[in-house]
Design a protein around this motif. Structure first.
Motif, PDB file in Angstrom:
ATOM      1  N   MET A 223       0.843  -1.171   0.000  1.00  0.00           N
ATOM      2  CA  MET A 223       0.000   0.000   0.000  1.00  0.00           C
ATOM      3  C   MET A 223       0.892   1.239   0.000  1.00  0.00           C
ATOM      4  O   MET A 223       1.248   1.754   1.033  1.00  0.00           O
ATOM      5  CB  MET A 223      -0.911  -0.031   1.226  1.00  0.00           C
ATOM      6  N   SER A 224       1.322   1.705  -1.145  1.00  0.00           N
ATOM      7  CA  SER A 224       2.070   2.951  -1.228  1.00  0.00           C
ATOM      8  C   SER A 224       1.148   4.117  -0.901  1.00  0.00           C
ATOM      9  O   SER A 224      -0.053   4.047  -1.119  1.00  0.00           O
ATOM     10  CB  SER A 224       2.638   3.135  -2.629  1.00  0.00           C
ATOM     11  N   ILE A 225       1.738   5.193  -0.395  1.00  0.00           N
ATOM     12  CA  ILE A 225       0.945   6.341   0.026  1.00  0.00           C
ATOM     13  C   ILE A 225       1.303   7.532  -0.854  1.00  0.00           C
ATOM     14  O   ILE A 225       2.453   7.956  -0.902  1.00  0.00           O
ATOM     15  CB  ILE A 225       1.212   6.670   1.505  1.00  0.00           C
ATOM     16  N   LYS A 226       0.314   8.069  -1.558  1.00  0.00           N
ATOM     17  CA  LYS A 226       0.522   9.261  -2.366  1.00  0.00           C
ATOM     18  C   LYS A 226       0.341  10.473  -1.458  1.00  0.00           C
ATOM     19  O   LYS A 226      -0.646  10.577  -0.736  1.00  0.00           O
ATOM     20  CB  LYS A 226      -0.466   9.306  -3.519  1.00  0.00           C
ATOM     21  N   VAL A 227       1.339  11.379  -1.484  1.00  0.00           N
ATOM     22  CA  VAL A 227       1.310  12.556  -0.618  1.00  0.00           C
ATOM     23  C   VAL A 227       1.631  13.814  -1.420  1.00  0.00           C
ATOM     24  O   VAL A 227       2.145  13.737  -2.532  1.00  0.00           O
ATOM     25  CB  VAL A 227       2.299  12.414   0.565  1.00  0.00           C
ATOM     26  N   SER A 228       1.314  14.944  -0.828  1.00  0.00           N
ATOM     27  CA  SER A 228       1.646  16.215  -1.464  1.00  0.00           C
ATOM     28  C   SER A 228       2.103  17.202  -0.404  1.00  0.00           C
ATOM     29  O   SER A 228       1.779  17.070   0.772  1.00  0.00           O
ATOM     30  CB  SER A 228       0.446  16.765  -2.238  1.00  0.00           C
ATOM     31  N   GLY A 229       2.880  18.161  -0.833  1.00  0.00           N
ATOM     32  CA  GLY A 229       3.382  19.194   0.055  1.00  0.00           C
ATOM     33  C   GLY A 229       3.967  20.308  -0.789  1.00  0.00           C
ATOM     34  O   GLY A 229       3.688  20.403  -1.988  1.00  0.00           O
ATOM     35  N   TYR A 230       4.777  21.121  -0.166  1.00  0.00           N
ATOM     36  CA  TYR A 230       5.488  22.179  -0.871  1.00  0.00           C
ATOM     37  C   TYR A 230       6.967  21.885  -0.760  1.00  0.00           C
ATOM     38  O   TYR A 230       7.486  21.698   0.333  1.00  0.00           O
ATOM     39  CB  TYR A 230       5.154  23.549  -0.279  1.00  0.00           C
ATOM     40  N   ALA A 231       7.646  21.832  -1.894  1.00  0.00           N
ATOM     41  CA  ALA A 231       9.060  21.445  -1.931  1.00  0.00           C
ATOM     42  C   ALA A 231       9.875  22.475  -2.683  1.00  0.00           C
ATOM     43  O   ALA A 231       9.356  23.249  -3.491  1.00  0.00           O
ATOM     44  CB  ALA A 231       9.215  20.084  -2.599  1.00  0.00           C
ATOM     45  N   THR A 232      11.157  22.438  -2.413  1.00  0.00           N
ATOM     46  CA  THR A 232      12.127  23.172  -3.214  1.00  0.00           C
ATOM     47  C   THR A 232      13.040  22.140  -3.868  1.00  0.00           C
ATOM     48  O   THR A 232      13.356  21.116  -3.262  1.00  0.00           O
ATOM     49  CB  THR A 232      12.922  24.192  -2.370  1.00  0.00           C
ATOM     50  N   LYS A 233      13.407  22.384  -5.103  1.00  0.00           N
ATOM     51  CA  LYS A 233      14.237  21.434  -5.839  1.00  0.00           C
ATOM     52  C   LYS A 233      15.711  21.797  -5.824  1.00  0.00           C
ATOM     53  O   LYS A 233      16.543  21.044  -6.308  1.00  0.00           O
ATOM     54  CB  LYS A 233      13.717  21.287  -7.263  1.00  0.00           C
ATOM     55  N   SER A 234      16.033  22.965  -5.258  1.00  0.00           N
ATOM     56  CA  SER A 234      17.425  23.386  -5.095  1.00  0.00           C
ATOM     57  C   SER A 234      17.464  24.512  -4.070  1.00  0.00           C
ATOM     58  O   SER A 234      16.418  25.034  -3.666  1.00  0.00           O
ATOM     59  CB  SER A 234      18.022  23.876  -6.417  1.00  0.00           C
ATOM     60  N   ALA A 235      18.652  24.901  -3.681  1.00  0.00           N
ATOM     61  CA  ALA A 235      18.814  25.969  -2.692  1.00  0.00           C
ATOM     62  C   ALA A 235      18.313  27.314  -3.213  1.00  0.00           C
ATOM     63  O   ALA A 235      18.013  28.208  -2.432  1.00  0.00           O
ATOM     64  CB  ALA A 235      20.277  26.076  -2.289  1.00  0.00           C
ATOM     65  N   LYS A 236      18.197  27.460  -4.508  1.00  0.00           N
ATOM     66  CA  LYS A 236      17.791  28.741  -5.107  1.00  0.00           C
ATOM     67  C   LYS A 236      16.311  28.791  -5.486  1.00  0.00           C
ATOM     68  O   LYS A 236      15.780  29.863  -5.758  1.00  0.00           O
ATOM     69  CB  LYS A 236      18.624  29.026  -6.361  1.00  0.00           C
ATOM     70  N   ASP A 237      15.636  27.644  -5.532  1.00  0.00           N
ATOM     71  CA  ASP A 237      14.235  27.598  -5.957  1.00  0.00           C
ATOM     72  C   ASP A 237      13.293  28.009  -4.832  1.00  0.00           C
ATOM     73  O   ASP A 237      13.614  27.888  -3.648  1.00  0.00           O
ATOM     74  CB  ASP A 237      13.853  26.188  -6.419  1.00  0.00           C
ATOM     75  N   VAL A 238      12.105  28.457  -5.223  1.00  0.00           N
ATOM     76  CA  VAL A 238      11.053  28.763  -4.254  1.00  0.00           C
ATOM     77  C   VAL A 238      10.290  27.480  -3.928  1.00  0.00           C
ATOM     78  O   VAL A 238      10.372  26.484  -4.672  1.00  0.00           O
ATOM     79  CB  VAL A 238      10.083  29.833  -4.799  1.00  0.00           C
ATOM     80  N   LEU A 239       9.540  27.490  -2.835  1.00  0.00           N
ATOM     81  CA  LEU A 239       8.673  26.356  -2.523  1.00  0.00           C
ATOM     82  C   LEU A 239       7.525  26.326  -3.526  1.00  0.00           C
ATOM     83  O   LEU A 239       6.946  27.361  -3.848  1.00  0.00           O
ATOM     84  CB  LEU A 239       8.113  26.480  -1.105  1.00  0.00           C
ATOM     85  N   ALA A 240       7.205  25.130  -4.007  1.00  0.00           N
ATOM     86  CA  ALA A 240       6.143  24.958  -4.998  1.00  0.00           C
ATOM     87  C   ALA A 240       5.428  23.640  -4.707  1.00  0.00           C
ATOM     88  O   ALA A 240       6.000  22.735  -4.097  1.00  0.00           O
ATOM     89  CB  ALA A 240       6.729  24.949  -6.404  1.00  0.00           C
ATOM     90  N   PRO A 241       4.161  23.506  -5.131  1.00  0.00           N
ATOM     91  CA  PRO A 241       3.447  22.242  -4.918  1.00  0.00           C
ATOM     92  C   PRO A 241       4.251  21.067  -5.455  1.00  0.00           C
ATOM     93  O   PRO A 241       4.876  21.159  -6.518  1.00  0.00           O
ATOM     94  CB  PRO A 241       2.148  22.434  -5.708  1.00  0.00           C
ATOM     95  N   TYR A 242       4.218  19.965  -4.702  1.00  0.00           N
ATOM     96  CA  TYR A 242       5.029  18.792  -5.042  1.00  0.00           C
ATOM     97  C   TYR A 242       4.289  17.541  -4.576  1.00  0.00           C
ATOM     98  O   TYR A 242       3.815  17.484  -3.443  1.00  0.00           O
ATOM     99  CB  TYR A 242       6.383  18.907  -4.327  1.00  0.00           C
ATOM    100  N   SER A 243       4.173  16.566  -5.438  1.00  0.00           N
ATOM    101  CA  SER A 243       3.527  15.291  -5.103  1.00  0.00           C
ATOM    102  C   SER A 243       4.531  14.167  -5.285  1.00  0.00           C
ATOM    103  O   SER A 243       5.364  14.206  -6.191  1.00  0.00           O
ATOM    104  CB  SER A 243       2.320  15.040  -6.001  1.00  0.00           C
ATOM    105  N   PHE A 244       4.432  13.168  -4.405  1.00  0.00           N
ATOM    106  CA  PHE A 244       5.322  12.017  -4.497  1.00  0.00           C
ATOM    107  C   PHE A 244       4.664  10.834  -3.809  1.00  0.00           C
ATOM    108  O   PHE A 244       3.621  10.973  -3.163  1.00  0.00           O
ATOM    109  CB  PHE A 244       6.702  12.317  -3.908  1.00  0.00           C
TER     110      PHE A 244
END
Length: 81
Positions: free
Chosen positions: A1-22
């Motif tokens: 049973m994998s769990i699909k989740v969402s949050g706000y992530a940054t992809k690098s030290a310079k990026d802003v937080l943005a919606p992210y699902s994993f």
């Protein structure tokens, strides 16, 4: 049973937080599944997001101060005792 989740992530030290699902890994016998209802982002989270301590791993969903509801407890979890 994998769990699909969402949050706000940054992809690098310079990026802003943005919606992210994993998808999180399958829960194990000693895991506790928590439905996170609220999360605070403190100053140490900002240091991590900006890689100020040179140990950040991206993508990163900052925030470790949570309020939530326990959804399930694994069969071997200390929380079940």
């Amino acid at each position: 049973m994998s769990i699909k989740v969402s949050g706000y992530a940054t992809k690098s030290a310079k990026d802003v937080l943005a919606p992210y699902s994993f998808t999180r890994r399958d829960p194990r016998d000693n895991d506790v599944i928590i439905e996170i209802l609220y999360c605070g982002v403190c100053h140490s989270d900002l240091h991590q997001a900006r890689n100020d301590w040179s140990n950040s791993i991206y993508p990163m969903v900052p925030g470790h101060e949570i309020i939530g509801r326990v959804v399930s407890v694994g069969t071997r979890s200390n929380a079940s005792r």
